[in-house]
Scaffold this active site. Structure first.
Site, mmCIF file in Angstrom:
data_model
loop_
_atom_site.group_PDB
_atom_site.id
_atom_site.type_symbol
_atom_site.label_atom_id
_atom_site.label_comp_id
_atom_site.label_asym_id
_atom_site.label_seq_id
_atom_site.Cartn_x
_atom_site.Cartn_y
_atom_site.Cartn_z
ATOM 1 N N GLY A 501 0.834 -1.195 0.000
ATOM 2 C CA GLY A 501 0.000 0.000 0.000
ATOM 3 C C GLY A 501 0.860 1.232 0.000
ATOM 4 N N LYS A 522 7.744 -0.397 6.117
ATOM 5 C CA LYS A 522 7.223 0.909 5.721
ATOM 6 C C LYS A 522 8.386 1.853 5.466
ATOM 7 C CE LYS A 522 3.775 4.298 6.899
ATOM 8 N NZ LYS A 522 2.395 3.992 6.680
ATOM 9 N N ASP A 617 -4.650 10.044 12.971
ATOM 10 C CA ASP A 617 -5.024 9.663 11.606
ATOM 11 C C ASP A 617 -5.834 8.367 11.611
ATOM 12 O OD1 ASP A 617 -5.174 9.851 8.873
ATOM 13 O OD2 ASP A 617 -3.150 9.119 8.488
#
Ligand SMILES: *[C@@H]1O[C@H](CO)[C@@H](O)[C@H](O)[C@H]1NC(C)=O
Ligand SMILES: *[C@@H]1O[C@H](CO)[C@@H](O)[C@H](O)[C@H]1NC(C)=O
Ligand SMILES: *[C@@H]1O[C@H](CO)[C@@H](O)[C@H](O)[C@H]1NC(C)=O
Ligand SMILES: *[C@@H]1O[C@H](CO)[C@@H](O)[C@H](O)[C@H]1NC(C)=O
Ligand SMILES: *[C@@H]1O[C@H](CO)[C@@H](O)[C@H](O)[C@H]1NC(C)=O
Ligand SMILES: *[C@@H]1O[C@H](CO)[C@@H](O)[C@H](O)[C@H]1NC(C)=O
Ligand SMILES: *[C@@H]1O[C@H](CO)[C@@H](O)[C@H](O)[C@H]1NC(C)=O
Ligand SMILES: *[C@@H]1O[C@H](CO)[C@@H](O)[C@H](O)[C@H]1NC(C)=O
Ligand SMILES: *[C@@H]1O[C@H](CO)[C@@H](O)[C@H](O)[C@H]1NC(C)=O
Ligand SMILES: *[C@@H]1O[C@H](CO)[C@@H](O)[C@H](O)[C@H]1NC(C)=O
Ligand SMILES: *[C@@H]1O[C@H](CO)[C@@H](O)[C@H](O)[C@H]1NC(C)=O
Length: 800
Positions: A501, A522, A617
């Site tokens: 992603g 990440k 978030d």
């Protein structure tokens, strides 16, 4: 007593007189030029309310001087109007802006020549004044007699459209009152991008023509509307009342700002984007809450001819191979509108065909191709070669060729289905320079062979050395963080080949460690933090462990690159399972488990950690699911890692806004209750199985949070709110609690929202709650459904 009082009175009077005297004597703050008066050097006019200022300015690092109007009270001079945008001056002390006795306002340069003039004349000699108003309008009018305005800056806008300003045309003189962008932040000269009212033969129309995207907007839809509520922003105060004014002389749109305490401005940026900015008292900067198009590369001709726009790279515009910037200085100032020119001219020798083609892959093709009926790539190529003005071709179930300048080329991602191969014609000499590969020169071959041989040796040596290294511990003992080497991550992720992603803060890749543990890596984008600070922050995040939080396993620092290594979640994100229609449908039981688990994870972050962590978030993309569909909150701690940058990205990122608490946008301090708000928005989506904002398209009545709030208030059946795909299969009591708690979470005032700990208790049925009041921003919708038109929808565009 009496005497003392008299004395004080006297002193007060004296002070008052002194004050007035000082004011008259020393304050140069005037809003008016009288006939014969002039401004020079750093003298300025200030509007009566002290809002705007007019005088000489230099944009950015430019050496040129211009007469302009800017906000007096704001830092960083924001210039909203420029007089001599095409006629720069090299010095301001020897130049002057002078109101002549005949009513003409002129700008004189060092040699006393008029470089700019309003060309206005008054019938009554020596009786005009030029006055700067508090709305930024600079007006020349007759002081005696009331024959009105002779000239005003609102009739000659530059790149700004302010409240009260005009956008339209004068039908007597045929003059446009249009916005035209600056060439660059340092050069106010008119550029290519304009916004004006489209006219047709008979008269005015309601179409705003904006050539940044070759689109038209029906601005008639805007008139009289007050845009009170912007769900994407959770805001209900940026208000505009658009009006069309038409009389015998002119026809234009104007608008008002309904919040007198805020500044607002529309501007056609030098980049070709149209934006509306707002500045409120508690803001420390201009915030744009509306921009079109959102992608810079969508601005038509932004990169100029023969240049390629790539949204994902800096700089955005690059010349195609064989081309170079037409005006290097402009290019450096990020003014690309001149585009690129050929380094070597085409041979255009029809017989020997000295020109060649270079293939560019995954391209978004330019407008206005010429279609030819030929059956093969080769034929298409030779058709293009046979005409000297043909610059490129593409063959995709048909032959398209382009003659003349090529505009709007875009480099798409390699996987993008809309991308096409594009063949650009260049001189043969260029091709030789551009790609040595095609030359079958012997020396080249030899060099290549030598390099290849060397590489093989290198690889062998590396492999041998690698093998002989002691095996590296790839898993932390008792949960401590592993500092990974870049090489390890690279081989674990097969050179970052399997992307899971991509978010605003970085991409995530799947990887497998030598002990066959699966990881998610990440890569953090644009993190400006030093190595030490990064490690310190990462270690704090690593210490946080909870069943509903994604566990950080390790990290990696490699030059400017930063990576975080997490446990891998086989079932992806809540976003993918909830909204992607093809995937498995989550039953109510799983959804309720996800709702409570997520709440527990957040409660832990807020209340149980040593330092309270606000996630900032929360959205379905950041809730991951393990093999048993247990929810795990991802990306916590990133807000701290990124600092200010995080909030900047967050508040401007499309798609995230729907989850942001109002205090994010209004600039107040953000507390854990901001997460509670986002959690409430997420809970609505868990219930409906759809994005809240998705339903907005049908109008406000369908805005899901509003429907839930109404249903709960009226005591109606909550099962009607449930995702259709579940066909009513849910535990009504649980659904009821979820609906109620979600409404409590999105209360306007953070004090009215529960804590995450309380949310858990309410969901579990341990704590009872009252019927939630309707949040004010939703209330507003029910009261003014007709008026409430969200900006994003109103500005719907129609292709020209
Ligand atoms: C205006 O210019 C004069 C002359 O250069 C200078 O002395 C003065 O400080 C300037 N004033 C301001 C407010 O910049
Ligand atoms: C002033 O403007 C005139 C006319 O545009 C020009 O010929 C002259 O060179 C300018 N003088 C200076 C000092 O820039
Ligand atoms: C004034 O008239 C001159 C000559 O006709 C023209 O070049 C100039 O653009 C005009 N100025 C304005 C501000 O319209
Ligand atoms: C024009 O008015 C100004 C004051 O506003 C005055 O000083 C000047 O003498 C007048 N000029 C003429 C020609 O009347
Ligand atoms: C926009 O319009 C202006 C004026 O009509 C024109 O000069 C310019 O080339 C146009 N720009 C684009 C990108 O089409
Ligand atoms: C001009 O625009 C008006 C308003 O949009 C429209 O009604 C009219 O049909 C147009 N006329 C022509 C000739 O296109
Ligand atoms: C919008 O402005 C127009 C004209 O200025 C005015 O007549 C109208 O009442 C305003 N609308 C609202 C809702 O204030
Ligand atoms: C200007 O517009 C008005 C109203 O739309 C119209 O009556 C008038 O004839 C127009 N004048 C010209 C010169 O087009
Ligand atoms: C239109 O212009 C004429 C002459 O310039 C002026 O007398 C008239 O008042 C103007 N009409 C309007 C509505 O402003
Ligand atoms: C003012 O400009 C500086 C330098 O460009 C920038 O760092 C700062 O953020 C700006 N401040 C505001 C309030 O825009
Ligand atoms: C090449 O294309 C131009 C523009 O379309 C056209 O005018 C010209 O006739 C063409 N030349 C040949 C040789 O086909």
């Amino acid at each position: 007593m009496g005497i003392i009082r008299k004395k004080t009175r006297f002193a007060q009077c004296f002070l008052l007189v002194l004050f007035l005297f000082l004011n008259i004597q020393f304050s140069k703050e005037s809003d008016t030029l009288s006939p014969g008066q002039s401004l020079s050097g750093n003298q300025t006019l200030t509007s009566a309310g002290g809002i705007f200022e007019l005088g000489f300015f230099t944009p950015g690092n430019s050496q040129n001087y211009y007469i302009g109007i800017w906000y007096k009270t704001l830092p960083n001079q924001t210039v909203v109007w420029v007089a001599n945008r095409k006629e720069p001056l090299s010095d301001h002390f020897s130049s002057e802006l002078k109101l002549l006795e005949d009513g003409n306002l002129v700008l004189l340069n060092q040699s006393g020549a008029a470089v700019w003039s309003t060309n206005s004349t008054s019938t009554v000699h020596n009786s005009t004044t030029a006055k700067l108003l508090d709305n930024a309008n600079f007006v020349i009018s007759n002081a005696v007699g009331s024959s009105g305005v002779i000239w005003q800056s609102f009739d000659h806008p530059t790149n700004h459209w302010l409240p009260g300003g005009k956008l339209g045309y004068k039908n007597k003189t045929n003059e446009e009152m249009a916005l035209v962008s600056w060439r660059s932040p340092e050069n106010p000269a008119p550029s290519l991008f304009s916004l004006d009212v489209a006219r047709n033969g008979t008269g005015h129309s309601h179409l705003l023509k904006w050539n940044g995207t070759h689109q038209y907007w029906n601005s008639g839809d805007w008139t009289g509307k007050i845009f009170t509520f912007v769900p994407e922003l959770q805001l209900n105060f940026y208000v505009t009342n658009m009006t069309l004014i038409s009389n015998e002389n002119e026809s234009y749109f104007t608008y008002t700002s309904a919040i007198p305490t805020a500044f607002t401005r529309f501007v056609v940026e030098a980049t070709g984007q149209l934006r509306q900015y707002v500045w409120q008292e508690n803001f420390r900067e201009w915030r744009f809450f509306w921009t079109r198009p959102t992608q810079q590369c969508e601005v038509y001709a932004f990169c100029g001819p023969f240049s390629v726009c790539n949204q994902r790279e800096e700089p955005l515009c690059v010349c195609m191979e064989g081309f170079e910037p037409k005006v290097e200085e402009n290019w450096k100032l990020e003014d690309h509108t001149d585009g690129c020119v050929r380094k070597d001219p085409l041979q255009c020798d029809g017989i020997e065909k000295k020109d060649r083609f270079l293939v560019k892959r995954s391209m978004f093709l330019p407008d206005n191709p010429e279609s030819l009926a030929v059956g093969s790539v080769e034929e298409c190529e030779s058709k293009c070669l046979s005409n000297c003005s043909c610059n490129a071709f593409a063959y995709d179930n048909g032959c398209s060729i382009w003659k003349g300048d090529l505009f709007n080329l875009q480099q798409l991602e390699s996987g993008d289905e809309t991308g096409r191969n594009f063949h650009i014609r260049i001189a043969e000499s260029e091709l030789i320079q551009t790609s040595v590969k095609h030359k079958s020169d012997k020396t080249v071959l030899i060099v290549c062979a030598a390099i290849a041989g060397f590489c093989i040796v290198c690889v062998l040596v590396t492999v041998i050395l690698w093998r002989r290294r002691p095996t590296v511990l790839l898993e932390g003992v008792d949960g401590s963080l592993v500092p990974f080497k870049y090489q390890q991550l690279r081989s674990a992720t097969k050179n970052f080949s399997e992307k899971l992603g991509e978010g605003a803060f970085g991409s995530v890749f799947k990887g497998t460690l030598p002990n066959s543990a699966t990881i998610a890596v990440k890569e953090l984008k644009n993190l400006q933090q030093g190595e030490k600070q990064f490690q310190a922050e990462v270690k704090t995040i690593g210490m946080i462990q909870h069943i509903n939080l994604v566990q950080l396993r390790g990290f990696c620092v490699q030059a400017s690159k930063r990576f975080l290594v997490y446990e891998y979640m086989p079932n992806g994100s809540l976003e993918s399972i909830l909204f992607r229609r093809s995937s498995r449908i989550l039953d109510w039981q799983s959804r309720f488990k996800i709702a409570t688990g997520t709440a527990r994870g957040l409660a832990y972050l807020h209340e149980k950690c040593r330092d309270c962590i606000i996630h900032c978030d929360i959205k379905p993309e950041n809730i991951l699911l393990d093999a048993e569909y247990n929810p795990k909150v991802a990306d916590f701690g990133l807000a701290k890692l990124f600092g200010r940058e995080f909030s900047r990205v967050l508040t401007t990122m499309r798609g995230t806004r729907g989850y942001l608490a109002p205090e994010w946008i209004s600039g107040e301090a953000v507390t854990p209750k901001a997460d509670v708000f986002s959690y409430g928005m997420l809970l609505f989506e868990v219930i409906s199985g759809r994005r809240n904002r998705e339903k907005l398209e049908n109008g406000f009545e369908d805005y899901f949070p509003l429907r839930v709030a109404k249903t709960v208030q009226n005591g109606e059946d909550v099962l009607a709110l449930l995702d259709d795909r579940l066909e009513g299969n849910a535990v009504t009591e649980e659904l009821n609690r979820a609906c109620k708690v979600a409404c409590w979470c999105i209360q306007d005032d953070e004090k009215d929202r529960p804590t995450m700990g309380q949310v858990v208790q309410i969901l579990e049925g341990v704590t009872e709650v009252d019927i939630p009041p309707m949040p004010r921003f939703l209330q507003h919708l029910t009261e003014n459904p007709a008026e409430a038109v969200p900006h994003q929808e109103t500005s719907s565009t129609t292709e020209s």
